[in-house]
Design a protein around this motif. Sequence first.
Motif, mmCIF file in Angstrom:
data_model
loop_
_atom_site.group_PDB
_atom_site.id
_atom_site.type_symbol
_atom_site.label_atom_id
_atom_site.label_comp_id
_atom_site.label_asym_id
_atom_site.label_seq_id
_atom_site.Cartn_x
_atom_site.Cartn_y
_atom_site.Cartn_z
ATOM 1 N N ILE A 54 -9.296 0.082 3.989
ATOM 2 C CA ILE A 54 -9.188 -0.755 5.179
ATOM 3 C C ILE A 54 -9.127 -2.208 4.750
ATOM 4 N N SER A 55 -8.265 -2.992 5.403
ATOM 5 C CA SER A 55 -8.147 -4.409 5.057
ATOM 6 C C SER A 55 -7.835 -5.209 6.313
ATOM 7 N N GLY A 103 -9.538 -5.997 1.241
ATOM 8 C CA GLY A 103 -9.807 -4.628 1.632
ATOM 9 C C GLY A 103 -10.965 -3.976 0.919
ATOM 10 N N LYS A 136 0.861 -1.194 0.000
ATOM 11 C CA LYS A 136 0.000 0.000 0.000
ATOM 12 C C LYS A 136 0.890 1.234 0.000
ATOM 13 N N THR A 148 -9.039 -9.608 3.611
ATOM 14 C CA THR A 148 -7.659 -9.152 3.390
ATOM 15 C C THR A 148 -7.523 -8.347 2.098
ATOM 16 N N LEU A 159 -15.164 -7.740 6.612
ATOM 17 C CA LEU A 159 -13.886 -7.243 6.107
ATOM 18 C C LEU A 159 -12.986 -8.412 5.720
ATOM 19 N N PHE A 214 -6.429 -5.191 11.855
ATOM 20 C CA PHE A 214 -6.736 -4.659 10.533
ATOM 21 C C PHE A 214 -5.826 -3.473 10.246
#
Length: 428
Positions: free
Chosen positions: A377-378, A398, A299, A396, A394, A364
């Motif tokens: 968010i992941s 995201g 990210k 992985t 939720l 997370f």
Amino acid sequence: MPKVLNAAGRKAAAAYAVTFLANYDAALLALAIKSLTRGVGSKAGSATGFKLSGRVNTSFAEVKRGCKSAEVKLHPHKDVYSEMGGSDAITSVPQALVDIKAFFPGEKFISGHVLNAEFGGVGSNPANQTVLTSGANSQHHFDEHVKSAWIYMTRAWEEMYRFAGDATTKSYMEDLRKSWAIHIQATVDDSSWYPALKANPAITTPYPLDCVTTQVTFTAAEVNGPSEEDIARALKIDPDKLGDVARYLSAFREHMSQATKFVVKQAPPASLAGRSAVSADMTDGSGKTTTKSSNAWQKTLKVPKGKKKGAAAPKPAVKTVQSYFTLADGSEIALLDGDNEIGPETVGYPWSVTDTDLKSDAVFCVFTDTASGKALISLEPKVKTKVTVGGAALTTTGMTLSPGDVVRVPDSKAPNTDHCYDLTFGQR
């Protein structure tokens, strides 16, 4: 009362005597069992005195780099129940931490304790601090196991003290408190980020990239630890009567096994616009090594290239958006620009580190860009806790996070209830 009982009186007295003796024998038996299982005094000792010993910190020759190695011994001590948590790190220690930040706009750097603050590490001491990325600094598995081991060691010592009934056994307990320890050693590797990035035109001198290590190695070992047979012999009791002492010793050594060796790695990024690929190798007492990798480096806040060949990358936009979470009690937790790995020990979050399902370094991850307001968010890999965002589970992979979205984390301390922690996302 007549001095001589009649036949009826003698019969009644005999029956009472039988009942009294039976109850008396039972009371004596219960007292004997209690003494054998809980100790003569049946009073736990308080582990006081030296909490730490043998603390040593050494620096690199380039003092701006900070710690080269450190070690300390932890002894049974009552303060381990109340002094866990917190940090005294200073953002200007070591000096290279101040100078490295301008080179990597997408990375976040931390003043990393080599010896944890709870283990006697001092955040203002450059010989104890090293430059770590936020991802590397969040790898707390070693510290968590050592903290747990320290608590169980202290509980075992205090429970042993129940059996110390005379001067000899009490002297043994005091000697044990001083000699029994968890020996922690940590080494910051000589390697650095400079060789991998020195070809970049923006890098004109080795400093400060040569002050960022690629890995830190931690080890923990029990020293002068007593066996159950040693304890029973010294305290003059049957080994089978150790009870809680044996259970605490077992828990202590299980956590020690998990902290045998721990290597945190922060590989240099592929470019100045990238982030470090963080991982941790955990070796237990049996020699088995497992690796945990972070995906935070994926990210990346990328710095756009200039339109013309050879043009310098433009400066990042002025940060104007502040993202935050609002908790149920109205308090706020600010989210910093870039990656935020959120877990049990994240300061300000409502859940406890004792929540079984949250025993992961990060539950997370929230990625925010304060320049654009973009937020993602992941779920971190291997987390079993079912986290939802706006009612959706939720994963992985995201999802986008928008103001007003509610991130819900179930309370695993109350598994049979509907209680959850609600965090409402906002921006200003």
